[in-house]
Design a protein around this motif. Structure first.
Motif, short mmCIF file in Angstrom:
data_model
loop_
_atom_site.label_atom_id
_atom_site.label_comp_id
_atom_site.label_asym_id
_atom_site.label_seq_id
_atom_site.Cartn_x
_atom_site.Cartn_y
_atom_site.Cartn_z
N ALA A 50 0.81 -1.22 0.00
CA ALA A 50 0.00 0.00 0.00
C ALA A 50 0.84 1.28 0.00
CB ALA A 50 -0.94 -0.01 1.20
N LEU A 51 1.90 1.32 0.82
CA LEU A 51 2.73 2.52 0.89
C LEU A 51 3.41 2.80 -0.45
CD1 LEU A 51 4.14 4.87 2.31
CD2 LEU A 51 5.84 3.24 3.16
N LEU A 52 4.01 1.77 -1.04
CA LEU A 52 4.71 1.97 -2.31
C LEU A 52 3.74 2.35 -3.42
CD1 LEU A 52 7.33 -0.95 -2.32
CD2 LEU A 52 7.45 1.32 -1.25
N THR A 53 2.52 1.81 -3.38
CA THR A 53 1.50 2.15 -4.37
C THR A 53 1.09 3.61 -4.24
OG1 THR A 53 0.65 -0.12 -4.38
CG2 THR A 53 -0.82 1.60 -5.22
N ALA A 54 0.89 4.07 -3.01
CA ALA A 54 0.50 5.46 -2.78
C ALA A 54 1.59 6.42 -3.26
CB ALA A 54 0.23 5.69 -1.29
N VAL A 55 2.84 6.09 -2.95
CA VAL A 55 3.96 6.94 -3.38
C VAL A 55 4.06 6.96 -4.90
CG1 VAL A 55 6.48 7.16 -3.39
CG2 VAL A 55 5.28 6.64 -1.26
N ALA A 56 3.93 5.79 -5.54
CA ALA A 56 4.03 5.71 -7.00
C ALA A 56 2.97 6.57 -7.68
CB ALA A 56 3.88 4.26 -7.45
N ASN A 57 1.75 6.53 -7.18
CA ASN A 57 0.67 7.30 -7.80
C ASN A 57 0.91 8.80 -7.68
OD1 ASN A 57 -0.83 5.10 -8.68
ND2 ASN A 57 -1.94 4.91 -6.75
N GLU A 58 1.34 9.25 -6.51
CA GLU A 58 1.56 10.69 -6.32
C GLU A 58 2.77 11.18 -7.12
OE1 GLU A 58 0.83 14.51 -5.26
OE2 GLU A 58 -0.46 12.75 -5.04
N VAL A 59 3.82 10.38 -7.13
CA VAL A 59 5.02 10.73 -7.90
C VAL A 59 4.68 10.86 -9.39
CG1 VAL A 59 7.21 9.77 -8.74
CG2 VAL A 59 6.74 9.84 -6.29
N ALA A 60 3.87 9.93 -9.90
CA ALA A 60 3.49 9.96 -11.31
C ALA A 60 2.60 11.17 -11.62
CB ALA A 60 2.78 8.67 -11.70
N ARG A 61 1.71 11.51 -10.69
CA ARG A 61 0.85 12.67 -10.91
C ARG A 61 1.66 13.93 -11.16
NH1 ARG A 61 -2.01 10.58 -6.31
NH2 ARG A 61 -3.88 9.47 -6.99
N GLN A 62 2.83 13.99 -10.55
CA GLN A 62 3.68 15.18 -10.66
C GLN A 62 4.68 15.11 -11.82
OE1 GLN A 62 2.62 17.60 -8.79
NE2 GLN A 62 1.19 16.16 -7.84
N GLY A 63 4.53 14.12 -12.70
CA GLY A 63 5.34 14.09 -13.91
C GLY A 63 6.55 13.18 -13.90
N HIS A 64 6.67 12.33 -12.89
CA HIS A 64 7.80 11.40 -12.81
C HIS A 64 7.32 9.97 -13.05
CE1 HIS A 64 9.51 14.88 -10.78
NE2 HIS A 64 8.66 14.73 -9.77
#
Length: 320
Positions: A50-64
């Protein structure tokens, strides 16, 4: 705003089984930064944590771009080779499927050990392995026989990074719950990986103050001795090694709020590191003007979760 897209892919690994990876790409219409984040799971976790999924989604939203690899074998050398292969296949600046200017590394628990090892290896262009913990051999076999297990164990943790990466390809590390020692032995430290992280690699730590694998007083000494700059640690009150607070329903809501906060801290950390790369001298001047401090500072922060209007919020304060 459109949401990131997540795709299950298999990264080929010559002579070995393909590596399962979850790749999260920025939403359509969002400008790509040119930088990616590669996350590794803990020894008992996987790429869907869950933690890695949450981080991945937010990081991608910001263009990474953000990739999470699966590695079931809890062996450091094996996981280093998996991480390196995924980074090469996806993000290599000239050969990657999604070529990037640089790739941040991180993950949870054992994934943090992998990230630190790869960063150290890449910077010096040679193998950096963690000293292996070896059981003492029976005295009846003699000194020569007793030394053999140590050699074999040490070899199992060593894996070199392909030298065709630029030595500055990893600008920073995001380390969630670094396991500085085991739960029952605080003397056998896994500190060398942290001490080997190059001075040019920025590092963000997030750690629970109730983490039984990273005693705060011991970590403070290692953190002080590290070369990595800038480096920052956020220590969360009452959080355990899994960055959770127990198994109750309120504790789960609290954990979800913390995961959201960690995602935001990760994005801010990456954006600051990228800005520093793009214009180092300007960044230092701006940081000094705003804060009166050097851009290469060491920062300690404390995070506390508070419940307001039936929702958990995270308050962060800088520790002197």
């Amino acid at each position: 705003m459109a949401e990131p897209t997540e795709k299950e892919i298999s990264v080929p690994s010559p002579g070995k089984a393909a590596i399962p990876v979850l790749l999260t790409s920025p939403p359509k219409g969002v400008k790509h930064s040119g930088f990616a984040l590669l996350l590794g799971p803990g020894a008992g976790g996987n790429e869907k944590t869950a933690l890695l999924t949450a981080v991945a989604n937010e990081v991608a939203r910001q263009g990474h771009f953000c990739a999470r690899y699966r590695a079931k074998v809890p062996n450091l050398g094996f996981r280093v080779s998996v991480c390196t292969r995924v980074m090469e296949h996806l993000f290599h600046p000239t050969k990657g499927v999604h070529p990037q200017k640089g790739c941040f590394l991180g993950g949870h628990s054992m994934g943090t050990r992998v990230a630190g090892t790869v960063a150290a290896q890449l910077a010096v262009g040679s193998t950096v392995s963690e000293p292996a913990t070896v059981k003492k051999a029976p005295a009846t076999k003699g000194k020569k026989a007793a030394a053999a297990p140590a050699k074999k164990a040490a070899a199992s943790t060593a894996a070199s990074v392909d030298s065709n990466f630029p030595t500055d390809f990893i600008p920073g590390l995001v380390l969630f719950s670094y396991p500085l020692h085991t739960a029952d032995n605080t003397k056998a430290l896994r500190d060398q990986i942290l001490l080997d992280i190059p001075s040019t690699t920025a590092t963000l730590f997030v750690s629970g103050l109730k983490d039984n694998m990273c005693q705060p007083s011991i970590f403070a000494k290692v953190f002080k001795e590290m070369k990595s700059t800038p480096r920052e640690v956020v220590q969360v009150t009452d959080a355990d090694h899994g960055l959770g607070f127990g198994s109750s329903k309120p504790a789960q809501a609290k954990k979800e709020a913390l995961a959201e906060a960690i995602s935001e801290w990760t994005v801010a950390f990456m954006d600051e590191a990228i800005a520093h790369i793009d214009d180092a001298s300007s960044k230092k001047k701006t940081a000094a003007k705003k804060t009166g401090a050097s851009a290469d500072e060491v920062t300690k922060k404390k995070a506390e979760l508070r419940k307001e209007a039936d929702e958990w919020t995270v308050a962060v304060s800088t520790v002197a």
